[in-house]
Every structure is written in structure tokens, then in C-alpha cells.
Write a protein that holds these residues in place. Structure first.
Motif, PDB file in Angstrom:
ATOM      1  N   PRO A  80       3.839  11.478  12.626  1.00 59.37           N
ATOM      2  CA  PRO A  80       4.158  11.586  11.252  1.00 59.37           C
ATOM      3  C   PRO A  80       4.918  10.390  10.444  1.00 59.37           C
ATOM      4  O   PRO A  80       5.830   9.931  11.058  1.00 59.37           O
ATOM      5  CB  PRO A  80       5.082  12.835  11.200  1.00 59.37           C
ATOM      6  N   ASP A  81       4.216  10.012   9.408  1.00 58.96           N
ATOM      7  CA  ASP A  81       4.739   8.849   8.735  1.00 58.96           C
ATOM      8  C   ASP A  81       4.439   7.697   9.412  1.00 58.96           C
ATOM      9  O   ASP A  81       4.872   6.330   9.004  1.00 58.96           O
ATOM     10  CB  ASP A  81       6.360   8.972   8.515  1.00 58.96           C
ATOM     11  N   ALA A  82       3.585   7.614  10.290  1.00 63.50           N
ATOM     12  CA  ALA A  82       3.074   6.264  11.144  1.00 63.50           C
ATOM     13  C   ALA A  82       2.207   5.485  10.141  1.00 63.50           C
ATOM     14  O   ALA A  82       1.515   5.970   9.486  1.00 63.50           O
ATOM     15  CB  ALA A  82       2.740   6.615  12.331  1.00 63.50           C
ATOM     16  N   ILE A  83       2.075   4.005  10.585  1.00 66.63           N
ATOM     17  CA  ILE A  83       1.105   3.243  10.174  1.00 66.63           C
ATOM     18  C   ILE A  83       0.428   2.762  11.305  1.00 66.63           C
ATOM     19  O   ILE A  83       0.937   2.335  12.317  1.00 66.63           O
ATOM     20  CB  ILE A  83       1.588   2.011   9.178  1.00 66.63           C
ATOM     21  N   ALA A  84      -1.058   2.949  11.343  1.00 67.09           N
ATOM     22  CA  ALA A  84      -1.765   2.718  12.562  1.00 67.09           C
ATOM     23  C   ALA A  84      -2.591   1.493  12.027  1.00 67.09           C
ATOM     24  O   ALA A  84      -3.093   1.426  11.128  1.00 67.09           O
ATOM     25  CB  ALA A  84      -2.855   3.614  12.905  1.00 67.09           C
ATOM     26  N   LEU A  85      -2.592   0.324  12.910  1.00 66.31           N
ATOM     27  CA  LEU A  85      -3.654  -0.845  12.699  1.00 66.31           C
ATOM     28  C   LEU A  85      -4.751  -0.512  13.549  1.00 66.31           C
ATOM     29  O   LEU A  85      -4.930  -0.244  14.674  1.00 66.31           O
ATOM     30  CB  LEU A  85      -2.702  -2.047  13.591  1.00 66.31           C
ATOM     31  N   LEU A  86      -5.842  -0.825  12.712  1.00 63.72           N
ATOM     32  CA  LEU A  86      -7.133  -0.524  13.246  1.00 63.72           C
ATOM     33  C   LEU A  86      -7.952  -1.707  13.265  1.00 63.72           C
ATOM     34  O   LEU A  86      -8.172  -2.499  12.146  1.00 63.72           O
ATOM     35  CB  LEU A  86      -7.986   0.469  12.204  1.00 63.72           C
ATOM     36  N   HIS A  87      -8.316  -2.236  14.281  1.00 64.58           N
ATOM     37  CA  HIS A  87      -8.953  -3.439  14.528  1.00 64.58           C
ATOM     38  C   HIS A  87     -10.429  -3.520  14.701  1.00 64.58           C
ATOM     39  O   HIS A  87     -11.102  -4.708  14.742  1.00 64.58           O
ATOM     40  CB  HIS A  87      -8.606  -4.261  15.913  1.00 64.58           C
ATOM     41  N   MET A 143      11.459  -3.069   8.858  1.00 69.27           N
ATOM     42  CA  MET A 143      10.325  -1.995   8.551  1.00 69.27           C
ATOM     43  C   MET A 143      10.616  -0.640   9.430  1.00 69.27           C
ATOM     44  O   MET A 143      11.033  -0.506  10.615  1.00 69.27           O
ATOM     45  CB  MET A 143       9.082  -2.341   9.080  1.00 69.27           C
ATOM     46  N   THR A 144      10.935   0.517   8.458  1.00 68.20           N
ATOM     47  CA  THR A 144      11.420   1.722   9.093  1.00 68.20           C
ATOM     48  C   THR A 144      10.254   2.550   9.643  1.00 68.20           C
ATOM     49  O   THR A 144      10.641   3.442  10.513  1.00 68.20           O
ATOM     50  CB  THR A 144      12.081   2.315   8.149  1.00 68.20           C
ATOM     51  N   ARG A 145       9.028   2.543   9.114  1.00 67.51           N
ATOM     52  CA  ARG A 145       7.988   3.184   9.767  1.00 67.51           C
ATOM     53  C   ARG A 145       7.539   2.753  10.851  1.00 67.51           C
ATOM     54  O   ARG A 145       7.403   1.608  11.142  1.00 67.51           O
ATOM     55  CB  ARG A 145       6.959   3.317   8.527  1.00 67.51           C
ATOM     56  N   PRO A 146       6.867   3.618  11.828  1.00 67.53           N
ATOM     57  CA  PRO A 146       6.722   3.363  13.177  1.00 67.53           C
ATOM     58  C   PRO A 146       4.882   2.918  12.910  1.00 67.53           C
ATOM     59  O   PRO A 146       4.567   3.248  12.178  1.00 67.53           O
ATOM     60  CB  PRO A 146       6.652   4.553  14.060  1.00 67.53           C
ATOM     61  N   LEU A 147       4.797   1.558  13.647  1.00 69.06           N
ATOM     62  CA  LEU A 147       3.602   1.122  13.744  1.00 69.06           C
ATOM     63  C   LEU A 147       2.865   1.108  14.967  1.00 69.06           C
ATOM     64  O   LEU A 147       3.339   0.778  16.196  1.00 69.06           O
ATOM     65  CB  LEU A 147       3.565  -0.555  13.375  1.00 69.06           C
ATOM     66  N   LEU A 148       1.688   1.577  14.928  1.00 71.97           N
ATOM     67  CA  LEU A 148       1.026   1.881  16.116  1.00 71.97           C
ATOM     68  C   LEU A 148      -0.090   0.784  16.197  1.00 71.97           C
ATOM     69  O   LEU A 148      -0.963   0.466  15.586  1.00 71.97           O
ATOM     70  CB  LEU A 148      -0.127   3.399  16.148  1.00 71.97           C
ATOM     71  N   VAL A 149      -0.007   0.091  17.461  1.00 71.61           N
ATOM     72  CA  VAL A 149      -1.112  -1.044  17.992  1.00 71.61           C
ATOM     73  C   VAL A 149      -2.097  -0.329  18.787  1.00 71.61           C
ATOM     74  O   VAL A 149      -1.586  -0.068  19.999  1.00 71.61           O
ATOM     75  CB  VAL A 149      -0.131  -2.106  18.596  1.00 71.61           C
ATOM     76  N   ILE A 195      -0.867  10.147   8.343  1.00 66.60           N
ATOM     77  CA  ILE A 195      -0.770   8.833   8.717  1.00 66.60           C
ATOM     78  C   ILE A 195      -1.472   8.056   7.714  1.00 66.60           C
ATOM     79  O   ILE A 195      -2.480   8.105   7.091  1.00 66.60           O
ATOM     80  CB  ILE A 195      -1.621   8.783  10.200  1.00 66.60           C
ATOM     81  N   SER A 196      -0.710   6.661   7.614  1.00 65.05           N
ATOM     82  CA  SER A 196      -1.321   5.464   7.003  1.00 65.05           C
ATOM     83  C   SER A 196      -1.977   4.567   7.819  1.00 65.05           C
ATOM     84  O   SER A 196      -1.743   4.444   9.048  1.00 65.05           O
ATOM     85  CB  SER A 196      -0.459   4.853   6.061  1.00 65.05           C
ATOM     86  N   ILE A 197      -3.124   3.903   7.405  1.00 65.08           N
ATOM     87  CA  ILE A 197      -3.663   3.119   8.285  1.00 65.08           C
ATOM     88  C   ILE A 197      -4.045   1.745   7.545  1.00 65.08           C
ATOM     89  O   ILE A 197      -4.095   1.853   6.272  1.00 65.08           O
ATOM     90  CB  ILE A 197      -5.119   3.478   8.278  1.00 65.08           C
ATOM     91  N   ALA A 198      -4.145   0.577   8.183  1.00 65.66           N
ATOM     92  CA  ALA A 198      -4.392  -0.594   7.696  1.00 65.66           C
ATOM     93  C   ALA A 198      -5.548  -1.139   8.751  1.00 65.66           C
ATOM     94  O   ALA A 198      -5.344  -1.228   9.939  1.00 65.66           O
ATOM     95  CB  ALA A 198      -3.149  -1.598   7.976  1.00 65.66           C
ATOM     96  N   ALA A 199      -6.630  -1.387   8.051  1.00 66.70           N
ATOM     97  CA  ALA A 199      -7.782  -1.783   8.639  1.00 66.70           C
ATOM     98  C   ALA A 199      -8.063  -3.420   8.472  1.00 66.70           C
ATOM     99  O   ALA A 199      -7.668  -3.941   7.400  1.00 66.70           O
ATOM    100  CB  ALA A 199      -9.165  -1.093   7.902  1.00 66.70           C
TER     101      ALA A 199
END
Length: 223
Positions: free
Chosen positions: A156-163, A1-7, A180-184
Motif C-alpha cells: 500500500p502506497d509503494a513505488i515499484a521500479l520496473l527495469h 522520501m517517505t514512500r517505500p521503494l520496491l527494487v 501502487i505507483s510504478i516508475a518504468a
């Protein structure tokens, strides 16, 4: 996975999520939005029939007073909450994955009329349920005012995990959503984030595994 993932979730959950994400090949940056601290509380004068926990933090930060309740049935929202409750000494646990209203309804179906909710200072209240729902605030989650430098640099270009809905609402005030993209983890969490995101996806189930699978879809689709 190349895009940074924010926890963005608090510890110790952040470390567990980060480990699972790295095992899947994500480049992970851990930047908790909240610091969890215990609060002083006392047991109710009238003993409840059962205990409700909607967050693992209630078990992790409930302190010594939990020992007076571990013999009771416990209704938990989510497997992580149930696992933390087991570690705290509870053994009669009913787990639900559909939120607080559903688990309170399950308790009512089981004949519970008096339920003690061990909650955080910022919690979602249950709706009308036909159950006496007594509450004790046992922990607080204090919000950050900005993201750390490594997280800001990765935006820039990150995916953030929203809990959680609260995390989603806070995160939206700290960033430019268009980058930013988000995964909820749930539809309610997605709704709390608002609009304007580069892309947004909701996990099929409110679990870390499902949330990471959703984040992987964003990577695969290049969104």
C-alpha cells in the motif's frame, strides 16, 4: 522520501540500485522478481564479426566461452551492459541507449554483416535489419511466484521500479495495481505493465539515475 521503494531487478543490479536509492533518501525494499542462472552454450562454428549484448547478464553469466570473443567489437545496449562487458574482457565497445533495433542498425552502418547475440532465454528479438543475427542463449531468468513478506507488507502506497517489460508484466500479476505507483525505465516497460496503477511514470532515459529521478517525482507530487 517517505514512500517505500520496491527494487525488483535481479542481483547484482538490485544491490546497486538499492544503494543509489538509499543515498537519495528512499526507504528501500529489495525483492528481485527473477533469479539469474547461467546456461551451457558453445561458440558458433563460423566466427562472427562482432558481438551483441542487450543485458549485462550476458557478460556476467557468459562463462569461459566469452574469452574466445573478447577480441571482437561488442555492441551493447546500455551503460550497465557495457560496463559488465568491460569486466569480462571486451575493450572495443559501442554503446547504444535506444534498444536492440537501434544498436543492430548501428552495427550495420559500421559494416557488420554477421553479429552474434549473447542473450537470455527470455529475450526481445531484433526486427529485420539486413544483418545475419546468430544467437546463443547463455543465461536464464527464473521468475518468482510471489513477493516476500516485507515487500507485500509495503505494497500500500509503494513505488515499484520496473527495469524491463518482462518484469513489468510479471509484477502486474502479483499485486493489486490500484494500490501502487510504478516508475518504468522505458515506454515499452510501461506498456507491458498494463493499466490500473495508482500512478505511472516513465524515466527520461533508460538509466538507473533517470529511473530514480522519476520515482522522486512521484513522491514530490504525492501520487
Amino acid at each position: 522520501m517517505t514512500r517505500p521503494l520496491l527494487v525488483l531487478r535481479p542481483e547484482p543490479g538490485a544491490a546497486a540500485t538499492a544503494a543509489a536509492a538509499r543515498a537519495l533518501g528512499f526507504a528501500v525494499i529489495v525483492a528481485p522478481l527473477f533469479t539469474v542462472v547461467p546456461l551451457a552454450w558453445t561458440l558458433p562454428s563460423e566466427r562472427p564479426q562482432a558481438v551483441l549484448m542487450t543485458s549485462a547478464n550476458a557478460a556476467r553469466h557468459g562463462g569461459t566461452a566469452l574469452a574466445g570473443l573478447t577480441g571482437l567489437p561488442l555492441y551493447a545496449v546500455g551503460e550497465a551492459t557495457a560496463a559488465a562487458a568491460r569486466d569480462a574482457g571486451f575493450s572495443r565497445i559501442v554503446v547504444g541507449a535506444e534498444g536492440v533495433d537501434a544498436i543492430v542498425a548501428r552495427a550495420r552502418q559500421d559494416g557488420v554483416a554477421h553479429l552474434l547475440h549473447l542473450a537470455g532465454r527470455d529475450h526481445r528479438s531484433a526486427g529485420e535489419s539486413g544483418v545475419i543475427l546468430e544467437r546463443r542463449i547463455v543465461y536464464a531468468s527464473d521468475a518468482v511466484t510471489s513477493l516476500p513478506g516485507d515487500a507485500r507488507a509495503a505494497l500500500p502506497d509503494a513505488i515499484a521500479l520496473l527495469h524491463s517489460p518482462r518484469a513489468a508484466a510479471l509484477f502486474a500479476t502479483l499485486v493489486d495495481p490500484s494500490e501502487i505507483s510504478i516508475a518504468a525505465i522505458s515506454a515499452a516497460t510501461r506498456d507491458a505493465a498494463g493499466d490500473g496503477w495508482r500512478a505511472a511514470i516513465v524515466a527520461d532515459r533508460p538509466t538507473d539515475a533517470s529511473l530514480l529521478a522519476a520515482a522522486a517525482k512521484l513522491c514530490d507530487h504525492g501520487e
